[in-house]
Design an enzyme around this catalytic site. Structure first.
Site, mmCIF file in Angstrom:
data_model
loop_
_atom_site.group_PDB
_atom_site.id
_atom_site.type_symbol
_atom_site.label_atom_id
_atom_site.label_comp_id
_atom_site.label_asym_id
_atom_site.label_seq_id
_atom_site.Cartn_x
_atom_site.Cartn_y
_atom_site.Cartn_z
ATOM 1 N N THR A 141 5.576 -3.204 -0.105
ATOM 2 C CA THR A 141 6.506 -4.240 -0.571
ATOM 3 C C THR A 141 5.900 -5.096 -1.683
ATOM 4 O O THR A 141 6.515 -6.084 -2.103
ATOM 5 C CB THR A 141 6.917 -5.172 0.595
ATOM 6 O OG1 THR A 141 5.737 -5.787 1.140
ATOM 7 C CG2 THR A 141 7.623 -4.399 1.683
ATOM 8 N N ASP B 93 -1.182 3.338 -17.271
ATOM 9 C CA ASP B 93 -1.897 2.058 -17.343
ATOM 10 C C ASP B 93 -2.784 1.861 -16.115
ATOM 11 O O ASP B 93 -3.713 1.054 -16.141
ATOM 12 C CB ASP B 93 -0.908 0.898 -17.436
ATOM 13 C CG ASP B 93 -0.295 0.758 -18.817
ATOM 14 O OD1 ASP B 93 -0.705 1.516 -19.724
ATOM 15 O OD2 ASP B 93 0.590 -0.092 -18.996
ATOM 16 N N TYR C 283 2.831 -4.732 -5.124
ATOM 17 C CA TYR C 283 2.677 -4.206 -6.478
ATOM 18 C C TYR C 283 3.286 -2.812 -6.603
ATOM 19 O O TYR C 283 3.929 -2.478 -7.599
ATOM 20 C CB TYR C 283 1.189 -4.199 -6.830
ATOM 21 C CG TYR C 283 0.849 -3.883 -8.275
ATOM 22 C CD1 TYR C 283 1.780 -3.990 -9.298
ATOM 23 C CD2 TYR C 283 -0.452 -3.496 -8.612
ATOM 24 C CE1 TYR C 283 1.452 -3.719 -10.619
ATOM 25 C CE2 TYR C 283 -0.797 -3.218 -9.928
ATOM 26 C CZ TYR C 283 0.164 -3.328 -10.925
ATOM 27 O OH TYR C 283 -0.174 -3.046 -12.228
ATOM 28 N N SER C 284 3.086 -1.984 -5.587
ATOM 29 C CA SER C 284 3.629 -0.634 -5.617
ATOM 30 C C SER C 284 5.150 -0.636 -5.780
ATOM 31 O O SER C 284 5.712 0.144 -6.549
ATOM 32 C CB SER C 284 3.241 0.117 -4.332
ATOM 33 O OG SER C 284 3.828 1.400 -4.288
ATOM 34 N N LEU C 285 5.812 -1.542 -5.082
ATOM 35 C CA LEU C 285 7.276 -1.647 -5.178
ATOM 36 C C LEU C 285 7.705 -1.987 -6.598
ATOM 37 O O LEU C 285 8.656 -1.417 -7.132
ATOM 38 C CB LEU C 285 7.777 -2.709 -4.199
ATOM 39 C CG LEU C 285 9.279 -3.014 -4.233
ATOM 40 C CD1 LEU C 285 10.086 -1.790 -3.824
ATOM 41 C CD2 LEU C 285 9.599 -4.204 -3.327
ATOM 42 N N SER C 286 6.981 -2.910 -7.242
ATOM 43 C CA SER C 286 7.349 -3.322 -8.602
ATOM 44 C C SER C 286 7.132 -2.206 -9.614
ATOM 45 O O SER C 286 7.677 -2.251 -10.716
ATOM 46 C CB SER C 286 6.541 -4.560 -9.008
ATOM 47 O OG SER C 286 5.181 -4.241 -9.219
ATOM 48 N N ASN D 161 -3.139 -4.648 1.519
ATOM 49 C CA ASN D 161 -2.025 -4.178 0.701
ATOM 50 C C ASN D 161 -2.326 -2.907 -0.089
ATOM 51 O O ASN D 161 -1.652 -1.898 0.082
ATOM 52 C CB ASN D 161 -1.590 -5.273 -0.278
ATOM 53 C CG ASN D 161 -0.471 -6.127 0.273
ATOM 54 O OD1 ASN D 161 -0.058 -5.955 1.418
ATOM 55 N ND2 ASN D 161 0.006 -7.051 -0.535
ATOM 56 N N GLU D 162 -3.323 -2.980 -0.994
ATOM 57 C CA GLU D 162 -3.530 -1.836 -1.880
ATOM 58 C C GLU D 162 -4.880 -1.857 -2.567
ATOM 59 O O GLU D 162 -5.526 -2.901 -2.680
ATOM 60 C CB GLU D 162 -2.435 -1.783 -2.952
ATOM 61 C CG GLU D 162 -2.522 -2.837 -4.052
ATOM 62 C CD GLU D 162 -1.765 -4.098 -3.795
ATOM 63 O OE1 GLU D 162 -2.343 -5.193 -4.032
ATOM 64 O OE2 GLU D 162 -0.601 -4.031 -3.352
ATOM 65 N N ASP E 200 1.805 -15.239 1.049
ATOM 66 C CA ASP E 200 1.261 -13.922 1.387
ATOM 67 C C ASP E 200 -0.155 -13.743 0.843
ATOM 68 O O ASP E 200 -0.982 -13.071 1.455
ATOM 69 C CB ASP E 200 2.174 -12.821 0.839
ATOM 70 C CG ASP E 200 3.438 -12.649 1.679
ATOM 71 O OD1 ASP E 200 3.559 -13.323 2.718
ATOM 72 O OD2 ASP E 200 4.297 -11.845 1.280
#
Length: 291
Positions: A187, A176, A189-192, A146-147, A73
């Site tokens: 799906t 942080d 970094y936001s998901l984690s 993605n972000e 990815d």
């Protein structure tokens, strides 16, 4: 048909699959190009591959029918930043692990090329997030699939991210960091960090705090027509900002605003692919760990 192959790097064990991909494309009479980065790794690997042209300038991508991303990815995200405003359809062949974006298994390259030439696919437009700042950042590539992320740097102390939606004050996040993710990025970094999963066709951004000090602060979904601005406070003079896998340090004086990019990333979707099937498989939904 004119096709470019792009990749950042690959392991030795993937060389036979890459050789097969190039051979199958030649078998279909493809006018084949490789990006300079991919060409260097191909040569270094000792792969037996000929009959291609190394892409000279990025603008040559405008004349391509497809760009094939070979990798995980992360490689596909890099391919999106490379293609940019040319909106060339991207095919993701997965040599990585997760594969939310690069969904074609390396063992299926021959089948994938045949499907491509048969036209048995659709193209899915994915929105991009654009960063506006009062200084040039990210080498003139201010967009990501993605972000966008703001994160603390060089200190254990949290930062304060004052956030505004269309000029209206939303919140000051003591955390942080802060993520603004697209539906595609939901799906990642936001998901984690506890953010929700969003269908790729949704017209939204999700704002997700990273380790917030106030436990009642939760991710928030907003329209992708919104313009989101930030100002940052903290003990450190520098902070990290990132677009997908690219990051750079900025100081608190920089003015930052994100919004939907004018162009999109066009991802090739084969008819046997389902986003929801991928979610179930990659996240082990319905899998009983006791068995």
């Amino acid at each position: 048909m004119k096709i470019t192959i792009h990749g950042i790097s690959f392991q030795k064990e993937f060389v036979p699959y890459i050789e097969k991909l190039i051979a199958v494309l030649h078998g279909h009479g493809t006018d084949l190009f490789l990006t300079e980065t991919f060409s260097k790794y191909l040569k270094k690997s000792g792969a037996k591959a000929t009959g291609f042209t190394v892409l000279g300038e990025r603008k040559e991508l405008a004349g391509m029918d497809f760009v094939i991303s070979v990798g995980g990815d992360g490689t596909l995200l890099d391919t999106v930043s490379l293609v940019g405003e040319y909106e060339v359809p991207i095919v993701g062949i997965n040599t990585g692990r997760m594969g939310f974006l690069a969904t074609i298994a390396k063992e299926d390259v021959e089948k994938a090329v045949q499907v491509l030439f048969d036209g048995d696919f659709t193209i899915q437009d994915r929105i991009l997030i654009n960063l506006e700042a009062d200084q040039k950042l990210f080498n003139g590539v201010p967009y990501g699939l993605n972000e966008f992320t703001i994160h603390k740097r060089d200190t254990s102390s949290m930062i304060i991210v004052h956030t505004y939606i269309d000029g209206e004050y939303l919140n000051s996040y003591w955390a942080d960091g802060l993520i603004v993710a697209t539906p595609t990025g939901s799906t990642g970094y936001s998901l984690s960090c506890g953010g929700p999963l969003i269908s790729p066709s949704a017209k939204n951004f999700v704002i997700t705090p990273v380790s917030p000090h106030n436990l009642n602060v939760r991710p928030m979904i907003v329209s992708d027509e919104s313009e989101i601005t930030f100002s940052i406070e903290g003990r450190s003079k520098k902070f990290l900002i990132s677009l997908d896998s690219r990051s750079t340090a900025v100081d608190a004086s920089v003015k930052l605003k994100v919004k939907r990019e004018k162009f999109v990333a066009r991802l090739v979707k084969f008819h046997d692919y389902s986003f929801f099937d991928t979610l179930r498989k990659k996240l082990n939904w319905g899998f009983d760990m006791r068995n």
